[in-house]
Design an enzyme around this catalytic site. Structure first.
Site, PDB file in Angstrom:
ATOM      1  N   ASN A 299      40.669  -9.188  38.298  1.00  8.84           N
ATOM      2  CA  ASN A 299      40.373  -8.497  37.043  1.00  8.84           C
ATOM      3  C   ASN A 299      40.430  -6.975  37.111  1.00  8.84           C
ATOM      4  O   ASN A 299      40.546  -6.405  38.268  1.00  8.84           O
ATOM      5  CB  ASN A 299      39.164  -9.207  36.382  1.00  8.84           C
ATOM      6  CG  ASN A 299      38.119  -8.965  37.192  1.00  8.84           C
ATOM      7  OD1 ASN A 299      37.617  -8.078  38.129  1.00  8.84           O
ATOM      8  ND2 ASN A 299      36.893  -9.442  36.907  1.00  8.84           N
TER       9      ASN A 299
ATOM     10  N   ASP B 246      39.654 -17.606  28.684  1.00 10.00           N
ATOM     11  CA  ASP B 246      38.913 -16.591  29.217  1.00 10.00           C
ATOM     12  C   ASP B 246      39.386 -15.264  29.165  1.00 10.00           C
ATOM     13  O   ASP B 246      38.725 -14.323  28.924  1.00 10.00           O
ATOM     14  CB  ASP B 246      38.726 -16.856  30.717  1.00 10.00           C
ATOM     15  CG  ASP B 246      37.774 -15.700  31.450  1.00 10.00           C
ATOM     16  OD1 ASP B 246      36.672 -16.145  31.087  1.00 10.00           O
ATOM     17  OD2 ASP B 246      38.424 -15.089  32.647  1.00 10.00           O
TER      18      ASP B 246
END
EC number: 3.1.2.2
Length: 348
Positions: free
Chosen positions: A34, A223
């Site tokens: 991420n 998500d």
């Protein structure tokens, strides 16, 4: 048995049929990261779902009869206990803990291993529910072979969990008419300011061999949208802290256009709750209308560049519906906080 998982020969699947357990290993690569540099929460959710799908499908086909594939129906609350780093090895273990007539409960644990030092830590724990769908007719739910419990209490406790999740799923369906509407020129820190949507055309790579979307693919997209909402609200690095019960209300077929919408519902001093809704539009089938396919609540935390927890800007609910959702989110937050404190209190 070798499992070709994302093209890595390092991924090994160990099967113990007697114990209904499975284990898999996967090395985390840079494309799993991420923005903060840790493994993306959606990637971990996808690994968890893959492990659950394998063990539940194998179990549901363990006896002679009509062949089936296990479809994800619900993911219970999932906590992200510790971040996983790029270069570490993820150890995913799954175990069947309860079966009802038409569903399978699977417990999944994820451990991270630093292959340089050998250090291991628990990063995730999750409970998933699957239902077996016939290969001849994916709208037909088949019966599940029973498991043998070592203690009678295990079956009784499992039945209680089954009834509780069934009731919660029914309550969630009542909200299926709710939609996220865009607002022009919203003020900072309001629900409208950070709400976000992602539109995705479901292709063959998103689907099982039988033409409907992998649950893990849907969870990863959910998500991502929740992360966008959290980042827009606090304008810092953010990470997934937990997921509160993802409910899969209906299958998503190949060729559908899905809209994943997220909106902030509640903020505490250091966490944000985001509701995510998934709607499917069967554009290639004019006989079907748009429908709600999945819904969930994600919790995120804000992090500094050094990885320390930061205060979260407080959400400003404006409409009566937003105020109602805020109070409902506050109730979930306080309930989970009390549960955590109860687990950490010393035993007499």
């Amino acid at each position: 048995m070798l499992l070709v998982w994302r093209g890595l020969s390092l991924n090994v699947l160990e099967v113990n049929r007697a114990c209904f357990r499975e284990k898999a290993k996967q090395i985390m690569r840079p494309d799993d990261a991420n923005v903060a540099g840790n493994v993306h929460g959606g990637t971990i959710l996808k690994m968890i779902e893959e492990a659950g799908a394998i063990i539940s499908t194998r179990h549901c086909n363990s006896q002679n009869g009509e062949r089936c594939v296990a479809a994800l129906a619900r993911v219970e609350r999932t906590d992200f206990l510790s971040p996983m780093c790029i270069g570490e090895v993820a150890h995913v273990s799954a175990e069947i803990t309860y079966t009802s007539k038409h569903s399978v409960e699977v417990q999944v644990n994820v451990m991270s291993e630093n292959i340089l030092t050998g250090a291991k830590k628990l990063t995730n724990k999750a409970t998933l529910w699957y239902v077996p769908l016939s290969l001849k007719n994916v709208d037909k739910v088949l019966e599940v072979p029973p498991v043998v419990y070592s203690r009678q209490e295990q079956e009784e406790e499992g039945r209680k969990r089954y009834e509780a999740q069934k009731l919660e799923r029914m309550e969630t369906k009542w909200r299926n008419g709710d939609i996220v509407q865009p607002v022009l020129n919203p003020e900072p820190n309001t629900v409208s300011y950070s709400q976000s949507s992602l539109i995705h055309l479901v292709g063959p790579s998103d689907c099982t061999l039988h033409g409907f979307v992998h649950g893990g693919v849907t969870m990863k997209l959910m998500d991502e949208v929740a992360g966008i909402v959290a980042a827009r609200h606090c304008k810092t690095n953010i990470v997934t802290a937990s997921v509160d019960a993802i409910n899969f209300h209906d299958k998503i077929r190949k060729g559908c256009v899905i809209t994943i919408s997220g909106r902030m519902t509640f903020t505490s001093n250091k966490s944000m709750e985001i509701e995510v809704l998934v709607d499917a539009d069967p554009v290639v089938d004019s006989s079907q209308k748009r429908y709600r396919a999945a819904s969930a609540f994600f919790t995120y935390v804000s992090l500094s560049q050094e990885g320390r927890s930061l205060p979260v800007p407080q959400l400003v609910p404006e409409t009566e519906d937003e105020k109602k959702r805020f109070e409902e989110g506050k109730g979930r937050y306080l309930q989970m906080k009390a549960k955590r404190q109860g687990h950490t209190e010393p035993q007499p």
